[in-house]
Design an enzyme around this catalytic site. Structure first.
Site, short mmCIF file in Angstrom:
data_model
loop_
_atom_site.label_atom_id
_atom_site.label_comp_id
_atom_site.label_asym_id
_atom_site.label_seq_id
_atom_site.Cartn_x
_atom_site.Cartn_y
_atom_site.Cartn_z
N ARG A 118 0.84 -1.19 0.00
CA ARG A 118 0.00 0.00 0.00
C ARG A 118 0.88 1.25 0.00
O ARG A 118 1.92 1.27 0.64
CB ARG A 118 -0.91 0.03 1.24
N TYR A 164 -1.53 -3.44 -6.76
CA TYR A 164 -1.41 -4.08 -5.45
C TYR A 164 -2.77 -4.14 -4.73
O TYR A 164 -3.52 -3.14 -4.74
CB TYR A 164 -0.39 -3.32 -4.58
N LYS A 204 -9.63 -2.38 1.44
CA LYS A 204 -9.31 -1.25 2.32
C LYS A 204 -10.08 0.01 1.91
O LYS A 204 -10.55 0.77 2.75
CB LYS A 204 -7.81 -0.96 2.28
N HIS A 243 -10.86 -2.50 11.23
CA HIS A 243 -9.75 -3.33 10.77
C HIS A 243 -9.57 -4.48 11.76
O HIS A 243 -8.64 -4.49 12.56
CB HIS A 243 -8.49 -2.45 10.71
N SER A 289 -1.19 -3.94 10.61
CA SER A 289 -0.80 -4.91 9.60
C SER A 289 0.36 -5.79 10.06
O SER A 289 1.31 -5.30 10.68
CB SER A 289 -0.37 -4.19 8.32
N ALA A 290 0.26 -7.08 9.73
CA ALA A 290 1.33 -8.05 9.97
C ALA A 290 1.74 -8.16 11.44
O ALA A 290 2.92 -8.22 11.77
CB ALA A 290 2.53 -7.72 9.08
N CYS A 291 0.77 -8.15 12.34
CA CYS A 291 0.99 -8.39 13.77
C CYS A 291 0.49 -9.77 14.15
O CYS A 291 0.23 -10.03 15.33
CB CYS A 291 0.24 -7.37 14.62
N ASP A 321 -9.58 -9.77 8.58
CA ASP A 321 -9.07 -8.42 8.31
C ASP A 321 -10.07 -7.30 8.59
O ASP A 321 -9.69 -6.27 9.12
CB ASP A 321 -8.60 -8.32 6.86
N ASN A 373 6.31 -8.68 1.89
CA ASN A 373 4.86 -8.45 1.81
C ASN A 373 4.24 -9.27 0.67
O ASN A 373 3.23 -8.90 0.10
CB ASN A 373 4.56 -6.96 1.62
N ARG A 420 2.03 -12.18 -0.94
CA ARG A 420 0.67 -12.46 -0.46
C ARG A 420 0.07 -13.69 -1.11
O ARG A 420 0.45 -14.08 -2.21
CB ARG A 420 -0.22 -11.26 -0.80
C1 OXD Z 1 -2.99 -4.53 5.62
C2 OXD Z 1 -3.57 -5.64 4.86
O1 OXD Z 1 -2.07 -3.90 5.15
O2 OXD Z 1 -4.44 -6.33 5.40
O3 OXD Z 1 -3.48 -4.30 6.74
O4 OXD Z 1 -3.19 -5.82 3.71
MN MN Z 2 -5.23 -5.41 7.16
#
Ligand code: OXD
Ligand code: MN
Length: 589
Positions: free
Chosen positions: A72, A200, A209, A229, A251-253, A276, A371, A373
Site C-alpha cells: 500500500r 497491489y 481497504k 480493521h 498490519s502483519a501483527c 481483516d 509483503n 501475499r
Molecule cells: C494490511 C492488509 O495492510 O491487510 O493491513 O493488507
Molecule cells: Mn489489514
C-alpha cells in the site's frame, strides 16, 4: 430509461475508451476462462499468471508484480472531503474538484486497447441487511480474478442494485505502473474511489481497504455503525459454548494467525469468521453484531507455515474454490510450488526469487518479498465458522486490541469500562511492517489499528466510538494485548501463536465473570494464576514482568500519546482527555 448502474458503466466507457468491455458474472466457468487468458497475457512486460503444481497447490496461480508495486502506498492515498478538517490530520487531503480533475486526466483513454472488466459485487452475505452493493471497473485481469475471491461477484449484486443509485463506484486502472503517476483517491460523500497506477491488493481491490474501511468507516459514522480493521473469531470452550471476539491489530501483527488459531489448550477451538475487516452494527436486541464483508483472505505469506498457521496451510491446499493466487513469493523450480521464508526450514536449492532472478541461498535478502501475499477463498478454510453466512452476524462479547511492541505494553490487560477501552484503543502504538511502503520497525501511533484506514477525522471517529458504547446494551469487554515483548537479550518473552489461546481463555472467563483482576494504573491485570499455564515452560518472574506497568516506559509513552492527540486539537473528545489526565495522575506525572 437507463439505470444508474448502466449510466455509470457508460460514463466509464466514455472516459476510459476500452477496446472491449467484459461484464463479470462470477461463475466458475468465467474464472477458468479469465485464468486461461491471464496465462497468455502480458501486462507491464510480465505474464500475468503462471499455473503452479496442482498436486501440491490445487487451483493455484503465480503472479509477479512490478517491483515498484508491492505494498500500500499511504503517501499516495487521499481522502477528498469538502473540507480538510473532515479528512483530519490522519489523512492526506485534496479538494474533491481538484482531485477529480487530476484523476480524470490520468484516466482519460487509459484503457485504449485494453479490456474494461465490469465487476458488480456485494460486500457481505447478499442476504444480510448489513451487506453493501458495489461496482468496480478495472483493466487488470489479476484484479478482476482477485475480486472474485475477495467478494461476492456477479448476478446477486446486479439484482440487489436493480434501479437503485445506492451503490459504491470504483474506478481502477493499472495505468503504466509508474509510482509518479499513482494515486488512490477516496470521495466518501460520493461513495466513490478512483485508483490509478497500482495493481497491489490494498490499492487496487477497491472492495477491501478503500471501500470496506475508508468509505465504510465514513458510512458507519453517518449511519450509526463501525467499519473496523478487525478479525472476527468464535472461540469454543470445552462445554461447547462459543464466545465471539473482534480483534484489531496493525498490519502483519499476526492477525491472520489469530483468526485461524489452533488453540494449545485442550477442548478449545477457534472458528474463523474473518481475518481483516469487520462491520459492526447494533442488532435489534441492542447487542453488538459483526459481519465480515469479505469472502477471502489476502494474507502475508512469509511467516506462514505448518508450525505458525497450519490451518492456513490447509486452506491454501484446499481445492474447493477457484482460483488461489500467490503474488511475489519465490518459486521452487524443482516442483513448481510457491515458496516463502517460513514455509519450510530448508531453503530449496533451485529457487527463483520474487523478482524473477535465480536465488542465491547465501544471499542476505529474502527470496520472497516480505509483503508477498496469497489470495484465497474463505470457503477453503477448514475452521470457517458455521455462522459465517448468517445475515445477522455474530454477537460480540469481547474486543481485543493489540500492537507489536518490544517494551512498555504488557502481555494483556482489560479496560475498566467502554470509555476506558476506547481510550486504550486510541493510544495503540505499533512497530511498522512491510505491508505499507516506508520505514520498517519504527513505532507509530495506530489507534484501533485504523490510522491508514479511517476515512474521516479520527477525532470524530473517537467520538463515534464513545457514542456507540452508549447505544449498546451490554458493551463488550475491551482488552489490550502485546504478544511481542522482548527481554534484555532481544528474545520474545511470550511464546505467542497457539499459546495465545491461554490469554483468550482468560478473556472468556472474564466475560463469564469467572476470573478476578488486579487493578493497575493502566487497567485490570489477571489475578495470580488466572492464566492457564499448564504445560507451558515459562518462569514466574517472566510472567510477572509481562504483567506489570513499567512506569518509566509509560511516562515516555505518554509524551508520544500527547504529541499524537495534539494533532487533533479540540477534536479529541473530553472523555479521552480525562482518561489521559487520570493516567498521568496515576503515574505521578
Ligand atoms: C494490511 C492488509 O495492510 O491487510 O493491513 O493488507
Ligand atoms: Mn489489514
Amino acid at each position: 430509461m437507463i439505470t444508474p448502474m448502466e449510466l455509470f458503466i457508460k460514463k466509464m466507457q466514455d472516459l476510459l475508451q476500452p477496446g472491449k468491455v467484459y461484464r463479470m458474472d462470477g461463475s466458475q466457468e468465467e474464472a477458468e476462462r479469465l485464468t486461461n487468458l491471464a496465462q497468455e497475457s502480458e501486462v507491464d512486460g510480465r505474464i500475468v499468471l503462471k499455473k503452479l503444481n496442482a498436486q501440491e497447490y490445487p487451483n493455484s496461480y503465480y503472479h509477479r508484480s512490478n517491483p515498484n508495486d508491492v505494498a500500500r502506498t499511504e503517501h499516495l492515498t487521499f481522502v477528498c472531503t469538502p473540507t480538510k478538517e473532515q479528512a483530519g490530520p490522519n489523512n492526506n487531503w485534496l479538494e474533491p474538484g481538484a482531485a477529480k480533475e487530476k484523476m480524470m486526466r490520468l484516466l482519460k483513454d487509459a484503457m485504449k486497447g485494453r479490456t474494461m472488466y465490469v465487476i458488480p459485487f456485494v460486500m457481505g452475505t447478499p442476504q444480510s441487511r448489513y451487506a453493501k452493493n458495489c461496482v468496480q471497473v478495472t483493466d487488470s485481469v489479476y484484479v478482476a480474478l482477485s475480486m472474485r475471491v475477495m467478494s461476492r461477484v456477479g448476478k446477486q449484486a446486479v439484482e440487489r442494485i436493480g434501479n437503485s443509485s445506492d451503490f459504491f463506484r470504483g474506478v481502477h486502472s493499472i495505468g503504466d505502473v509508474n509510482p509518479d503517476r499513482r494515486f488512490i483517491m477516496h470521495f466518501p460523500q460520493e461513495n466513490l474511489v478512483m485508483s490509478f497506477g497500482s495493481g497491489y491488493g490494498g490499492n487496487a481491490l477497491l472492495g477491501k481497504k478503500c471501500y470496506s474501511l475508508r468509505i465504510g468507516s465514513y458510512l458507519g459514522y453517518q449511519e450509526g455503525w463501525l467499519a473496523e480493521h478487525m478479525i472476527i473469531i468464535g472461540v469454543q470452550a470445552p462445554d461447547g459454548k462459543v464466545t465471539y471476539f473482534l480483534g484489531a491489530f496493525p498490519s502483519a501483527c499476526g492477525k491472520t494467525n489469530l483468526a485461524l488459531l489452533e488453540p494449545v489448550l485442550k477442548g478449545y477451538k477457534v472458528w474463523t469468521m474473518g481475518d481483516d475487516i469487520a462491520w459492526v452494527n447494533v442488532g435489534e436486541d441492542g447487542q453488538l453484531y459483526a459481519i465480515n464483508p469479505e469472502a477471502g483472505f489476502f494474507g502475508v505469506a512469509p511467516g506462514t507455515g505448518a508450525n505458525t498457521n497450519p490451518v492456513m496451510m490447509k486452506t491454501l491446499k484446499n481445492d474447493k474454490f477457484f482460483p488461489t493466487l500467490f503474488t511475489n513469493t519465490a518459486v521452487d523450480n524443482s516442483n513448481n510450488t510457491p515458496w516463502w521464508e517460513g514455509v519450510s526450514k530448508e531453503v530449496p536449492s533451485d529457487l527463483t526469487d520474487w523478482q524473477g532472478q535465480k536465488y542465491d541461498k547465501n544471499s542476505s535478502k529474502p527470496a520472497a518479498h516480505p509483503n508477498s501475499r496469497f489470495t484465497v477463498s474463505i470457503y477453503n478454510c477448514p475452521t470457517l465458522s458455521s455462522e459465517y453466512d448468517n445475515p445477522r452476524g455474530v454477537p460480540i462479547s469481547g474486543i481485543i486490541f493489540g500492537g507489536r511492541r518490544r517494551s512498555t505494553i504488557p502481555l494483556v490487560y482489560e479496560a475498566k469500562n467502554w470509555n476506558a477501552g476506547v481510550f486504550t484503543a486510541s493510544i495503540i502504538g505499533s512497530e511498522t511492517t512491510a505491508a505499507s511502503t516506508g520505514q520498517v520497525g519504527a513505532v507509530r501511533r495506530d489507534p484501533m489499528a485504523m490510522l491508514p484506514f479511517c476515512g474521516y477525522n479520527m477525532g470524530d471517529y473517537f467520538r463515534h466510538w464513545l457514542d456507540m458504547g452508549k447505544k449498546v446494551k451490554n458493551p463488550p469487554k475491551i482488552f489490550m494485548v502485546n504478544w511481542f515483548r522482548k527481554d534484555e537479550d532481544g528474545k520474545f518473552m511470550w511464546p505467542g501463536f497457539r499459546d495465545n489461546s491461554r490469554i483468550i481463555k482468560w478473556m472468556i472467563d472474564r466475560v463469564e465473570g469467572k476470573a478476578g483482576v488486579v487493578e493497575s494504573e493502566i487497567g485490570l491485570f489477571p489475578e495470580d494464576n488466572a492464566i492457564d499455564l499448564n504445560g507451558l515452560d515459562i518462569k514466574k518472574e517472566t510472567m510477572a514482568k509481562l504483567l506489570r506497568v513499567d512506569k518509566e516506559d509509560w511516562k515516555k509513552e505518554i509524551v508520544m500519546i500527547e504529541e499524537f492527540y495534539a494533532k487533533f486539537g479540540d477534536k479529541i473528545p473530553k472523555e479521552l482527555n480525562n482518561c489521559l489526565a487520570e493516567l498521568k495522575n496515576k503515574l505521578g506525572m
